[in-house]
Design an enzyme around this catalytic site. Sequence first.
Site, PDB file in Angstrom:
ATOM      1  CG  ASP A   1       1.622  -5.135   6.843  1.00  0.00           C
ATOM      2  OD1 ASP A   1       0.486  -5.289   7.313  1.00  0.00           O
ATOM      3  OD2 ASP A   1       1.887  -4.333   5.927  1.00  0.00           O
TER       4      ASP A   1
ATOM      5  CG  HIS B   1      -4.299  -5.535   8.883  1.00  0.00           C
ATOM      6  ND1 HIS B   1      -3.339  -6.461   9.206  1.00  0.00           N
ATOM      7  CD2 HIS B   1      -3.755  -4.710   7.947  1.00  0.00           C
ATOM      8  CE1 HIS B   1      -2.244  -6.209   8.487  1.00  0.00           C
ATOM      9  NE2 HIS B   1      -2.480  -5.148   7.716  1.00  0.00           N
ATOM     10  CD  GLU B   2      -5.050  -1.527   6.386  1.00  0.00           C
ATOM     11  OE1 GLU B   2      -4.104  -0.756   6.640  1.00  0.00           O
ATOM     12  OE2 GLU B   2      -4.906  -2.528   5.652  1.00  0.00           O
TER      13      GLU B   2
END
Length: 184
Positions: free
Chosen positions: A131, A121-122
Amino acid sequence: MTSSRLVRALPAAVAAVLALAGGQAVAAPAPTERAAARVVTYDASGAAEFKDAVAKGVAVWNESVANVQLKPATSGQRANVRVVADDGWPRAAVTGLGSGTVYFGRQAVDQGYNTVRISSHELGHILGLPDKKPGPCSSLMSGSTAGTSCTNPYPDASEKSEVEGNFGVTAATSGTARTTVHAD
């Protein structure tokens, strides 16, 4: 124009095209040729106990997209991305497409979130993704809104496509340094 007149006019049209091209035949690039993937280097030496999760998150992206590949920085090389562990919430400070710092926060891990999903995700932020909250587990960029039971570390089709576009042949790169922090 009848077909017989078209056939007679064809040699003249070909000659005109060749004359305009200076007599040179020019081959178009083969449709299967691809530009080399852009390499984004990373340094996970500060990732502490999350080094394995970072390596797995990198592998997820490397197998999911073709226009960019994440590679460890070599000794003495300045990495595009630094990964560091801290006690806060996971976040990415993006300084440009393919560059910035990933903070691998222990707070989310302590709450039960999957470490490989956090890593993927990061890194998605570093690769230009925002996001997408709230969202389902199938969306990597839904982040924490998918809940602690979600262990999916893979980007969905639209996320892959967006990253491919971000690093495509026509993708523009900006020389302007601007930091954007994505905190989950």
